[in-house]
Design a protein around this motif. Structure first.
Motif, PDB file in Angstrom:
ATOM      1  N   SER A 159       0.753  -0.798  -0.167  1.00 18.90           N
ATOM      2  CA  SER A 159      -0.101   0.006  -0.275  1.00 18.90           C
ATOM      3  C   SER A 159       0.614   1.625  -0.109  1.00 18.90           C
ATOM      4  N   THR A 160       1.555   0.987   0.794  1.00 18.09           N
ATOM      5  CA  THR A 160       2.554   2.511   1.355  1.00 18.09           C
ATOM      6  C   THR A 160       2.968   3.227   0.122  1.00 18.09           C
TER       7      THR A 160
ATOM      8  N   CYS B 210      12.293   5.072  -2.213  1.00 15.73           N
ATOM      9  CA  CYS B 210      11.099   4.711  -1.862  1.00 15.73           C
ATOM     10  C   CYS B 210      10.435   2.980  -1.487  1.00 15.73           C
TER      11      CYS B 210
ATOM     12  N   ARG C 185      11.819   0.948   1.056  1.00  8.72           N
ATOM     13  CA  ARG C 185      11.852   0.456   2.168  1.00  8.72           C
ATOM     14  C   ARG C 185      10.171   0.111   1.999  1.00  8.72           C
TER      15      ARG C 185
ATOM     16  N   LEU D   8      11.368  -3.726   2.383  1.00  9.95           N
ATOM     17  CA  LEU D   8      11.884  -3.921   3.905  1.00  9.95           C
ATOM     18  C   LEU D   8      10.445  -4.239   4.642  1.00  9.95           C
ATOM     19  N   ARG D   9      10.176  -3.182   4.443  1.00  8.91           N
ATOM     20  CA  ARG D   9       8.288  -3.442   5.071  1.00  8.91           C
ATOM     21  C   ARG D   9       8.066  -4.679   5.474  1.00  8.91           C
TER      22      ARG D   9
ATOM     23  N   LEU E 211       9.823  -7.708   6.222  1.00 10.13           N
ATOM     24  CA  LEU E 211       9.844  -8.072   7.590  1.00 10.13           C
ATOM     25  C   LEU E 211       8.572  -8.364   8.341  1.00 10.13           C
ATOM     26  N   LYS E 212       7.502  -8.390   7.574  1.00 17.21           N
ATOM     27  CA  LYS E 212       5.925  -8.815   7.719  1.00 17.21           C
ATOM     28  C   LYS E 212       6.333 -10.045   7.437  1.00 17.21           C
TER      29      LYS E 212
ATOM     30  N   PHE F 121      10.144 -14.685   6.647  1.00 18.73           N
ATOM     31  CA  PHE F 121      11.582 -14.050   6.749  1.00 18.73           C
ATOM     32  C   PHE F 121      11.998 -14.250   8.239  1.00 18.73           C
TER      33      PHE F 121
ATOM     34  N   ALA G 212      17.939  -5.432   3.082  1.00 12.94           N
ATOM     35  CA  ALA G 212      18.732  -4.932   3.677  1.00 12.94           C
ATOM     36  C   ALA G 212      17.881  -5.558   5.195  1.00 12.94           C
TER      37      ALA G 212
ATOM     38  N   LEU H 132      19.944  -8.354   5.780  1.00 13.72           N
ATOM     39  CA  LEU H 132      20.669  -8.072   6.688  1.00 13.72           C
ATOM     40  C   LEU H 132      20.659  -7.656   8.009  1.00 13.72           C
ATOM     41  N   ALA H 133      19.157  -7.480   8.316  1.00 10.89           N
ATOM     42  CA  ALA H 133      19.245  -7.618   9.922  1.00 10.89           C
ATOM     43  C   ALA H 133      19.729  -9.306  10.015  1.00 10.89           C
TER      44      ALA H 133
ATOM     45  N   LEU I  44      21.197  -9.704  13.069  1.00  9.30           N
ATOM     46  CA  LEU I  44      20.916 -10.236  15.009  1.00  9.30           C
ATOM     47  C   LEU I  44      21.605 -11.449  15.282  1.00  9.30           C
TER      48      LEU I  44
ATOM     49  N   LEU J 295      24.495  -6.564  16.695  1.00 10.22           N
ATOM     50  CA  LEU J 295      23.142  -6.296  17.723  1.00 10.22           C
ATOM     51  C   LEU J 295      22.147  -5.326  16.515  1.00 10.22           C
TER      52      LEU J 295
ATOM     53  N   GLY K 196      20.827  -4.572  13.370  1.00 15.16           N
ATOM     54  CA  GLY K 196      20.265  -5.637  13.061  1.00 15.16           C
ATOM     55  C   GLY K 196      18.380  -4.641  13.258  1.00 15.16           C
TER      56      GLY K 196
ATOM     57  N   MET L 120      18.192  -2.070  10.934  1.00 12.09           N
ATOM     58  CA  MET L 120      17.039  -2.330  10.146  1.00 12.09           C
ATOM     59  C   MET L 120      15.324  -2.698  10.171  1.00 12.09           C
TER      60      MET L 120
ATOM     61  N   GLY M 143      12.267  -0.755   8.612  1.00 11.53           N
ATOM     62  CA  GLY M 143      11.480  -1.696   8.341  1.00 11.53           C
ATOM     63  C   GLY M 143      10.572  -1.397   8.766  1.00 11.53           C
ATOM     64  N   TYR M 144       9.780  -1.241  10.356  1.00 14.04           N
ATOM     65  CA  TYR M 144       8.291  -1.055  10.406  1.00 14.04           C
ATOM     66  C   TYR M 144       7.841   0.326  11.377  1.00 14.04           C
TER      67      TYR M 144
END
Lengths: 293, 501
Positions: free
Chosen positions: A2-3, A25, A28, A31-32, A35-36, A40, A129, A132-133, A137, B471, B474, B477, B481-482
């Motif tokens: 959507s964004t 843009c 992002r 990435l969003r 992550l959801k 992932f 990205a 990378l996260a 982590l 960390l 991470g 990032m 994203g959030y």
């Protein structure tokens, strides 16, 4: 999904947006979305948990002698990275464009004032990205465990591993995106990606071993062939960077050090860069030339 | 020192096999070998015939003049300062540095030559020999018995201390640092040639070729360190040598025993000896040896057994050693039979025991009576709690087996493909290799590990920082994203976006 729309509309209504801001843009948004996504989260969890297990178990083995050989900890982490990171990157890349195409999202995106290359780069950077996260982590948690359990390996080890895993992930992501851009359906793309993963993780090594035994490959040929597999390159590069020698890999490793010595870093970097660049170029050509829809 | 003794140096290659014939056939074979390959003979470079120059031939420097006026038995104190001269000591004196005394060889020739017995040299800095391998330029050359070399610092030298026919000598607490030349152009930091019953204690040797004992029996080598050499300690035809509490790190080979009998290795630390033929301990055709309580870690191969024991009369004993984190724990050539490897810790060697070449390890024992070894890869359990595993430990992983046969396959170590192969080996009996060896009474717990404190105590702080920063990357990032809203783009939340569409 959507964004990006208002962003693109907003950009279009003001002035022609720059390539960088378009790419950013889309990155992002990617990435969003990443992550959801359930995948992932699952992969990241698996990576973190397995990494912690490896660190925990291997640190226990050093038993207060004060030394931690390259042996268990790093070998275990290298093994884990070789299994999980390429899988994560390949499937993430494979899912992205094909699934957008399936849902009509790609058509919608490209109807906005953005070029296919911007879409591609944006998606690549966003997914990169997210990888990378996941990697930082996972390995960050391992480092904490190692410092707590006292299986002290140097900080360089873990930083090299993280950095090189990221480069490997970028290469595999690139291949995944290429698969995605060449495939119509998302499910097919992911299937192909998993096949490629199997080939790189098991197939090519086993074939090379069989070749070495059956065809009596010389060690220089064996080393050259191993350089074609990004996973082997990652492994050799980490050993080289962490241990400063490759003699643990037997004659072929000794040969590599004797023959190339200081330029080994450059050779490994060149190999992995090729794995990043060429599939990206191929997919951008595919997206730009063919009707991407 | 006799003239005839010196003469023999020139013909050493011929006297070398003759010194310790094992059998007439072997003697014949060796002689034949040397006749047909002069290069091999050259390689074990013999001390050359150096005819000692008399003091009259030289211009005497300040120390030389001090020596010339001394009587046998005197103690000669050399005042502090730097002296650029070459010395020959031809009477039994004690030469002591009074303060910081440096003797500089000016980059040519030997620096000190001792031709009288019972000489002591103590507390000097001796530096800068020539680099002529042909002349074997040495910091201190000894051609007489019963010398004591103590607390000297030898720097920038080709050969360090070279003892020829110098029995009952003591070499104590010297530091010997070689020139950082290519390994083929280096000399031996320490060489004993027919110097029986010597004591070598507390020395530090680095950047040399070998510390080598030729035909020197009954020598005690204790508490020395050697690093960045070719062989930390090298025995050739030297019997009944005791080697204890030495630390040999980062050489090509820690201790290499060749053709020697009755050697004892106890309490040594052999660490990170690597390279194409990097061994912690190498044993070539060596008999009646005892290897006990050593820490052998991080080497390319912890122990390398080549034709040892040479005769089956007495077993080679390996006991209470910790063999850990080596690429290969023990590399055993099938020609080696009759070793008793019992009561050791085998911890996390990538390949615990490897057979080099075709053949088996049948002639060697990995357990005796009620006692085996501790194997970190033992998978059994101990139901009756007697400290001994209830199942036999058999080493039969398929990949290890392939690796032993074809070392090139080591390239695939640490890869998932290796594990796939090992899985196949476990799952399918048809491709499961014959066990390399068995230990019927494997220990469940390691024997007490040798205490070893690394030079730099490990700090947990750096890796904590590394983990923390990873960390942080991470999390940032994730945050990127959030993050719901972006500045300058107020309406880009999820719901308004859908509305706009």
């Amino acid at each position: 999904m959507s964004t990006v729309i208002p962003a693109a509309v907003a950009f279009a209504s003001r002035r022609p947006p720059s390539m960088a801001s378009n790419t950013f843009c889309i990155a992002r948004r990617e990435l969003r979305d990443a992550l959801k996504s359930r995948w992932f989260v699952l992969y990241t969890l698996a990576f973190v948990v397995l990494g912690l297990a490896v660190s925990f178990v291997s640190a226990a083995g050093t038993g207060g002698t004060g030394f931690s050989g390259f042996g268990r900890t790093t070998a275990g982490l290298v093994n884990l990275i070789l299994l999980v990171v390429p899988l994560m990157a390949l499937t993430a890349g494979a899912a992205t464009i094909a699934s957008d195409r399936e849902r009509g999202m790609l058509a919608y995106l490209l109807s906005q004032p953005v070029s296919p290359v911007e879409v591609l780069l944006g998606k690549y950077i966003g997914l990169g990205a997210s990888l990378l996260a996941a990697i930082s982590l996972g390995l960050g948690a391992c480092a904490l465990i190692l410092s707590w359990r006292g299986g002290v390996s140097s900080p360089q080890t873990i930083l090299w591993l993280a950095g090189l895993s990221f480069v490997l992930a970028l290469g595999m992501l690139s291949v995944g995106v290429m698969i995605s851009s060449l495939t119509r359906r998302a499910s097919a793309a992911v299937g192909v990606a998993i096949f490629v993963w199997l080939t790189l993780v098991f197939g090519s090594d086993l074939a090379l071993m069989a070749g070495a035994v059956a065809l009596h490959l010389r060690i220089n040929e064996l080393f050259a062939l191993a350089l074609l597999n990004p996973l082997q390159v990652f492994k050799m590069w980490s050993l080289h960077a962490i241990d400063a020698n490759l003699d643990v890999l037997g004659p072929a490793g000794l040969y590599a050090v004797e023959e190339y010595g200081r330029s080994l870093h450059a050779i490994f970097a060149a190999s992995l860069t090729t794995w990043i660049a060429i599939p990206l170029v191929v997919s951008s050509i595919v997206l730009a030339r063919k009707s991407p829809l | 020192m006799s003239a005839s003794g010196l003469d023999s140096f020139g013909f050493r290659p011929w006297s070398y096999p003759a010194h310790r014939p094992r059998s007439p056939w072997q003697l014949l074979a060796l002689v034949g070998l040397f006749m047909t390959s002069p290069c091999t003979a050259q390689e074990h470079a013999a001390p050359r015939d150096v005819s000692p120059r008399t003091t009259a031939e030289r211009e005497l420097g300040p120390i030389g003049r001090l020596l010339a006026s001394a009587r046998p038995g005197d103690t000669v104190r050399v005042p502090a300062g730097t002296y650029r001269e070459h010395l020959q000591i031809d009477k039994p004196v004690t030469l002591v540095a009074d303060g910081a005394v440096t003797i500089d060889g000016g980059g040519s020739g030997d620096i000190i030559e001792i031709v009288a017995p019972d000489v002591t040299i103590r507390g000097f800095v001796i530096r800068n020999t020539g680099i002529d391998l042909d002349q074997e330029n040495a910091a201190i050359r000894v051609l007489a018995p019963r010398v004591t070399l103590e607390s000297n610092v030898l720097q920038d030298i080709l050969f360090g201390i070279d003892l020829r026919e110098s029995p009952d000598s003591r070499i104590i607490a010297n530091t010997i640092g070689g020139k950082r030349l290519d390994i083929a152009r280096r000399g031996d930091g320490l060489r004993l040639w027919r110097a029986d019953r010597g004591i070598i204690e507390g020395n530090r040797i680095h950047d040399g070729r070998d510390a080598i004992l030729w035909y020197s029996s009954g020598v005690i080598v204790r508490g020395n360190t050697a690093h960045d050499c070719r062989y930390g300690l090298h025995l050739m035809f030297s019997d009944d040598v005791t080697i204890t509490d030495n630390e040999l790190t980062g050489n090509s080979v820690g201790v290499y025993l060749m053709y020697s009998t009755g050697v004892t290795l106890m309490g040594n630390r052999l660490l990170k000896n690597r390279g194409p033929s990097g061994y912690g301990i190498g044993l070539k055709e060596t008999d009646r040896f005892t290897v006990r309580n050593n820490l052998i870690a991080g080497n390319r191969s912890g122990v390398y057994l080549d034709g040892s024991p040479f005769t089956d009369a007495q077993p080679g004993i390996f006991e209470s050693n910790t063999v850990a984190y080596n690429d290969v724990g023990f590399t055993i050539l099938p020609s080696s039979r009759g070793n008793e490897i019992v009561g050791n810790n085998f911890i996390d060697n990538i390949d615990q025991v490897a057979v080099a070449g075709r053949g088996s390890l049948d002639g060697n024992r990995f357990w005796k009576g009620e006692r085996g070894n501790f194997w970190s890869d033992y998978t059994g359990y101990d139901q009756n709690n007697d400290g001994i595993g209830d199942f036999v430990h058999e080493s039969q992983t398929l990949f290890e087996n392939l690796m032993d046969k074809r070392p090139a396959l080591r390239l695939f170590l640490f890869s998932p493909a290796q594990q796939a192969i090992e899985f196949v080996g476990r799952a399918i009996p048809a491709v499961r290799p014959e066990p390399k060896f068995t230990d019927e009474v494997p220990l469940m717990r390691p024997l007490p590990l040798p205490t070893w404190t690394p030079d730099v105590p490990p700090s947990h702080f750096p890796i904590l920082i590394a983990g923390g920063s990873l960390l942080a990357i991470g999390v940032s990032m994730l945050a990127l994203g959030y993050e719901r809203r972006r500045s300058g783009d107020g309406s880009s939340g999820e719901k308004p976006a859908r509305g706009a569409a």
